[in-house]
Design a protein around this motif. Structure first.
Motif, PDB file in Angstrom:
ATOM      1  N   MET A 152     176.496 120.433  82.637  1.00 32.65           N
ATOM      2  CA  MET A 152     176.833 118.374  82.658  1.00 32.65           C
ATOM      3  C   MET A 152     177.226 118.231  83.745  1.00 32.65           C
ATOM      4  SD  MET A 152     176.274 117.977  78.446  1.00 32.65           S
ATOM      5  CE  MET A 152     178.125 119.050  78.319  1.00 32.65           C
ATOM      6  N   GLU A 154     176.854 115.905  85.899  1.00 33.68           N
ATOM      7  CA  GLU A 154     177.074 114.598  86.888  1.00 33.68           C
ATOM      8  C   GLU A 154     178.042 113.675  85.515  1.00 33.68           C
ATOM      9  OE1 GLU A 154     173.873 115.843  83.133  1.00 33.68           O
ATOM     10  OE2 GLU A 154     174.895 116.709  85.665  1.00 33.68           O
ATOM     11  N   LEU A 155     178.433 114.661  84.182  1.00 34.76           N
ATOM     12  CA  LEU A 155     179.095 113.273  83.285  1.00 34.76           C
ATOM     13  C   LEU A 155     180.039 113.774  84.126  1.00 34.76           C
ATOM     14  CD1 LEU A 155     176.703 114.219  79.846  1.00 34.76           C
ATOM     15  CD2 LEU A 155     176.672 112.831  81.693  1.00 34.76           C
ATOM     16  N   ARG A 160     181.395 114.071  79.018  1.00 32.82           N
ATOM     17  CA  ARG A 160     181.139 115.592  78.341  1.00 32.82           C
ATOM     18  C   ARG A 160     182.234 116.177  77.358  1.00 32.82           C
ATOM     19  NH1 ARG A 160     181.899 119.481  83.760  1.00 32.82           N
ATOM     20  NH2 ARG A 160     183.779 117.936  84.164  1.00 32.82           N
ATOM     21  N   ARG A 163     180.704 113.948  73.983  1.00 27.82           N
ATOM     22  CA  ARG A 163     179.091 115.170  74.142  1.00 27.82           C
ATOM     23  C   ARG A 163     179.383 116.546  72.860  1.00 27.82           C
ATOM     24  NH1 ARG A 163     175.654 112.427  77.417  1.00 27.82           N
ATOM     25  NH2 ARG A 163     176.082 110.127  77.137  1.00 27.82           N
ATOM     26  N   THR A 207     172.791 115.280  77.092  1.00 28.41           N
ATOM     27  CA  THR A 207     172.544 114.942  77.865  1.00 28.41           C
ATOM     28  C   THR A 207     172.419 113.628  77.970  1.00 28.41           C
ATOM     29  OG1 THR A 207     170.646 115.288  77.472  1.00 28.41           O
ATOM     30  CG2 THR A 207     171.538 117.050  78.526  1.00 28.41           C
ATOM     31  N   ALA A 208     172.619 113.135  77.111  1.00 26.92           N
ATOM     32  CA  ALA A 208     171.375 111.003  76.929  1.00 26.92           C
ATOM     33  C   ALA A 208     172.722 110.491  78.280  1.00 26.92           C
ATOM     34  CB  ALA A 208     172.147 110.827  75.664  1.00 26.92           C
ATOM     35  N   GLU A 209     171.431 109.608  78.824  1.00 25.52           N
ATOM     36  CA  GLU A 209     172.089 108.548  80.248  1.00 25.52           C
ATOM     37  C   GLU A 209     173.301 108.072  79.680  1.00 25.52           C
ATOM     38  OE1 GLU A 209     170.302 105.747  82.207  1.00 25.52           O
ATOM     39  OE2 GLU A 209     169.099 106.070  81.228  1.00 25.52           O
ATOM     40  N   VAL A 210     174.493 108.019  80.373  1.00 26.11           N
ATOM     41  CA  VAL A 210     175.676 107.340  80.253  1.00 26.11           C
ATOM     42  C   VAL A 210     175.366 105.851  80.794  1.00 26.11           C
ATOM     43  CG1 VAL A 210     178.047 107.360  80.581  1.00 26.11           C
ATOM     44  CG2 VAL A 210     176.956 109.345  80.858  1.00 26.11           C
ATOM     45  N   SER A 211     175.555 104.815  79.521  1.00 28.25           N
ATOM     46  CA  SER A 211     175.607 103.125  79.659  1.00 28.25           C
ATOM     47  C   SER A 211     176.267 102.273  81.144  1.00 28.25           C
ATOM     48  CB  SER A 211     175.141 102.649  78.868  1.00 28.25           C
ATOM     49  OG  SER A 211     174.698 102.861  77.597  1.00 28.25           O
ATOM     50  N   ASP A 212     175.789 101.700  81.606  1.00 27.39           N
ATOM     51  CA  ASP A 212     177.453 101.108  82.703  1.00 27.39           C
ATOM     52  C   ASP A 212     177.659 100.356  81.551  1.00 27.39           C
ATOM     53  OD1 ASP A 212     175.966 101.795  84.018  1.00 27.39           O
ATOM     54  OD2 ASP A 212     174.244 100.307  84.753  1.00 27.39           O
TER      55      ASP A 212
END
Length: 215
Positions: A152, A154-155, A160, A163, A207-212
């Protein structure tokens, strides 16, 4: 003397099993070493201290007793997915984490309170083996943690780690509940379906999308 027939080994095994059960049912702090000895039919109330020393050492022995085989199975499965060229795939790695823990529920040879014990121990400061590099029996988890978090990139680092903690909590609490109801005699169907569901849920959590924004 043959270790398999050594009475001291039999006593140690009995104490481990009873301690695991009482810690799971009553909690770590609520269970005394004298109570464990009595429940294990030991006339000497200092039997636990004789075999293990302290409560902390007894707890460590429970982890080692159960996780040694789990680690060996994890490393075996890691070798298998490496041979298949899947050793860096998140879904395959998540399956390696989940599968040995689900398989534990299918072992008819020895009743287990271990998953419930682990969930209880999570909430006691200084008890859970959080340093995965400190013991040989957490080597499989150490490798899986490293590989899964590297899947992961990108996190952010903190996300990470969050998660990983979220998924481990989901996995342990789900399996602790399954361990309890299976031991009570419930038939919950095919364990492979449970494993597949947990892998799917794990991949989704990891892998859930990270909120803004947090809200």
């Amino acid at each position: 003397m043959d270790p398999a027939t050594d009475p001291a080994n039999g006593t140690r095994r009995r104490l481990l099993d009873v301690a695991e059960r009482l810690f799971a049912e009553q909690g770590i702090h609520a269970t005394s070493l004298r109570e464990i000895a009595a429940a294990a039919d030991q006339r000497n109330t200092s039997a636990v201290a004789y075999h293990f020393g302290t409560k902390h050492k007894l707890i460590e022995a429970i982890y080692e007793d159960r996780l040694t085989a789990t680690t060996a199975r994890q490393l075996e499965l890691l070798d298998a997915i490496d041979a298949q060229g899947r050793g860096k795939e998140l879904r395959a790695l998540t399956g390696v984490l989940v599968r040995p823990m689900v398989e534990r529920l299918e072992d008819p040879g020895r009743p287990s309170w271990f998953l419930r014990f682990v969930v209880n121990a999570m909430y006691v400061e200084g008890i859970a083996p959080n340093d995965l590099g400190a013991h040989p029996w957490t080597r499989g988890l150490l490798k899986l943690h490293s590989r899964i978090t590297h899947c992961m990139p990108e996190l952010p680092d903190r996300v990470r780690e969050n998660r990983w903690e979220f998924f481990i909590g989901l996995l342990l609490h789900t399996l602790a509940q399954r361990e309890r109801v299976l031991q009570a005699g419930a038939d919950l169907g095919e364990q492979r379906l449970l494993a597949a569901d947990l892998v799917d849920a794990g991949v989704a959590v990891l892998t859930a999308e990270v909120s803004d924004t947090p809200w």
